[in-house]
Design a protein around this motif. Structure first.
Motif, mmCIF file in Angstrom:
data_model
loop_
_atom_site.group_PDB
_atom_site.id
_atom_site.type_symbol
_atom_site.label_atom_id
_atom_site.label_comp_id
_atom_site.label_asym_id
_atom_site.label_seq_id
_atom_site.Cartn_x
_atom_site.Cartn_y
_atom_site.Cartn_z
ATOM 1 N N LEU A 147 0.845 -1.196 0.000
ATOM 2 C CA LEU A 147 0.000 0.000 0.000
ATOM 3 C C LEU A 147 0.878 1.243 0.000
ATOM 4 N N GLU A 148 0.475 2.221 -0.807
ATOM 5 C CA GLU A 148 1.158 3.523 -0.830
ATOM 6 C C GLU A 148 0.118 4.594 -0.549
ATOM 7 N N PHE A 161 7.175 11.548 10.765
ATOM 8 C CA PHE A 161 6.747 10.459 11.629
ATOM 9 C C PHE A 161 5.743 9.577 10.893
ATOM 10 N N PHE A 162 5.835 8.285 11.160
ATOM 11 C CA PHE A 162 4.824 7.340 10.685
ATOM 12 C C PHE A 162 4.543 6.388 11.832
ATOM 13 N N VAL A 188 9.115 6.024 3.992
ATOM 14 C CA VAL A 188 8.532 7.353 3.789
ATOM 15 C C VAL A 188 9.334 8.092 2.733
ATOM 16 N N ASP A 189 8.638 8.943 1.988
ATOM 17 C CA ASP A 189 9.272 9.763 0.960
ATOM 18 C C ASP A 189 8.590 11.125 0.991
ATOM 19 N N PHE A 190 9.334 12.153 1.326
ATOM 20 C CA PHE A 190 8.776 13.496 1.471
ATOM 21 C C PHE A 190 9.183 14.331 0.252
ATOM 22 N N ARG A 191 8.210 14.894 -0.440
ATOM 23 C CA ARG A 191 8.511 15.632 -1.666
ATOM 24 C C ARG A 191 7.474 16.736 -1.889
ATOM 25 N N PRO A 192 7.857 17.790 -2.598
ATOM 26 C CA PRO A 192 6.907 18.858 -2.905
ATOM 27 C C PRO A 192 5.962 18.450 -4.032
ATOM 28 N N LEU A 200 3.979 16.434 0.045
ATOM 29 C CA LEU A 200 3.401 15.113 0.239
ATOM 30 C C LEU A 200 4.362 14.223 1.029
ATOM 31 N N LEU A 201 3.850 13.616 2.074
ATOM 32 C CA LEU A 201 4.596 12.579 2.780
ATOM 33 C C LEU A 201 4.006 11.248 2.326
ATOM 34 N N VAL A 202 4.740 10.545 1.472
ATOM 35 C CA VAL A 202 4.274 9.278 0.912
ATOM 36 C C VAL A 202 4.761 8.146 1.816
ATOM 37 N N VAL A 203 3.839 7.419 2.407
ATOM 38 C CA VAL A 203 4.194 6.305 3.282
ATOM 39 C C VAL A 203 3.833 5.000 2.580
ATOM 40 N N THR A 204 4.701 3.999 2.727
ATOM 41 C CA THR A 204 4.511 2.714 2.064
ATOM 42 C C THR A 204 4.588 1.585 3.076
ATOM 43 N N ILE A 205 3.632 0.677 2.987
ATOM 44 C CA ILE A 205 3.640 -0.545 3.789
ATOM 45 C C ILE A 205 3.727 -1.719 2.824
#
Length: 341
Positions: A147-148, A161-162, A188-192, A200-205
């Motif tokens: 999941l993203e 934080f996640f 996590v991947d933080f990007r404009p 956007l803070l993109v979190v992946t499980i």
């Protein structure tokens, strides 16, 4: 939670380029719902419900905007190709709950599309519910999948934080000052995001498990006490996406959300084997048709087998090979031997 915040959490999941499951947006009746989706193709824009048949199409246009009663779509072109499509439903009611699709092409034959679900909560539920923030989105995915989720923020902060549940409870899965980082199955991947004028803070499980179901929090800030937070729920199914669908966003003929399979090498190898078998069979066929002066000669006969009263076996015929005998194969697949002497 202010009005701007409500709008942001309503649209962030639509920015995902690939998802292993479906996003369920929860909203209280009486409110407005807006979702956006970015795409790279061009053509007719539409917004539909359920199976997107003729009666399911809510709005459709080749222009930049259109509306029908409480439903509307708006298109903004992004050079050189593609753009952003906004879909809006005003004054939600419980009958609006269900599966939706927004896309480009034709509803019954989409080129590129975005599937999602809206779950409209009764107005009184927000007061009697014991669960805080009942309007959080639910991200669904199959066990073993990935999941993203994208959490939007209007400001950039040093620490990301996640967490599972409430970060203040100490269930922090990942904490980092880097823009990209991974710990175990979590990244996590933080990007404009220039188009949306936000971050956007993109979190992946990855490698989802049934135990991953539950409430999560993503946050940015110098500390948890002062951080901006976003909450969402994860629901993991038993190995198959909801509705049996593998992809909820992408091209109709795309395999973006399917496992990569090397199909062409297998096809070529199979064709090569078939060609080799055919060549061997052709060689054997020609070899059998060539007369052999050192052994018995066999010919096919059209004579009715029932008119023959004496038959000899193939083995008997073979014993006369020294007499240069020849054989005639009868239609009943018996062979009769004749001597040349």
């Amino acid at each position: 939670m202010n009005v701007c915040h409500l709008l942001v959490v309503c649209i962030f999941s639509a920015l995902t380029n690939a998802s292993a499951g479906l996003v369920i947006f929860q909203r209280t009746e009486g409110k407005n719902f807006t979702i956006l989706w970015q795409f790279l193709t061009s053509g007719t824009k539409y917004f539909c419900k359920n199976q997107c048949k003729d009666t399911d199409t809510l709005v459709q246009t080749t222009g930049v905007s259109s509306h029908n009663d409480r439903h509307s779509i708006k298109y903004e072109h992004t050079p050189p190709v593609g753009g952003t499509l906004y879909a809006t439903i005003l004054n939600l009611n419980t009958a609006d709950s269900g599966r939706y699709r927004m896309g480009v092409g034709l509803p019954e034959l989409p080129e590129s599309y975005r599937d999602f679900e809206i779950r409209v909560l009764p107005a009184e539920q927000q007061y009697r519910s014991s669960v805080p923030s009942p309007e959080v989105h639910i991200h669904t995915g199959p066990a073993g999948g990935t999941l993203e989720i994208q959490c939007p923020f209007h400001a950039s902060r040093s620490t990301k934080f996640f967490c599972k549940g409430n970060c203040l409870d100490g269930h922090i899965l990942l904490r980092t000052t880097e823009n990209s980082d991974c710990v175990d199955r979590y990244c996590v991947d933080f990007r404009p995001e220039p188009l949306m004028k936000m971050y956007l803070l993109v979190v992946t499980i990855s490698q989802l498990d049934k135990s991953d179901s539950g409430r999560y929090t993503c946050a940015v800030g110098s500390s948890l006490r002062s951080a901006y937070i976003q909450e969402f729920d994860v629901s993991v199914s038993d190995g198959l996406p909801l509705d049996g669908k593998v992809e909820s966003e992408g091209r109709r003929d795309s395999s973006e959300n399917r496992p990569t399979v090397l199909v062409w090498p297998l096809v070529l190898a199979g064709a090569l084997v078939l060609l080799m078998i055919g060549a061997v069979l052709l060689f054997l066929c020609k070899h059998k048709r060539k007369p052999n002066s050192d052994g018995p000669r066999c010919e096919f006969s059209t004579q009715n087998a029932q008119q023959e009263d004496t038959y000899e076996s193939i083995q008997d015929c073979g014993t006369r090979a020294l007499d240069h005998s020849y054989c005639t194969l009868k239609p009943a697949q018996h062979m009769r031997c004749y001597s040349n002497t």
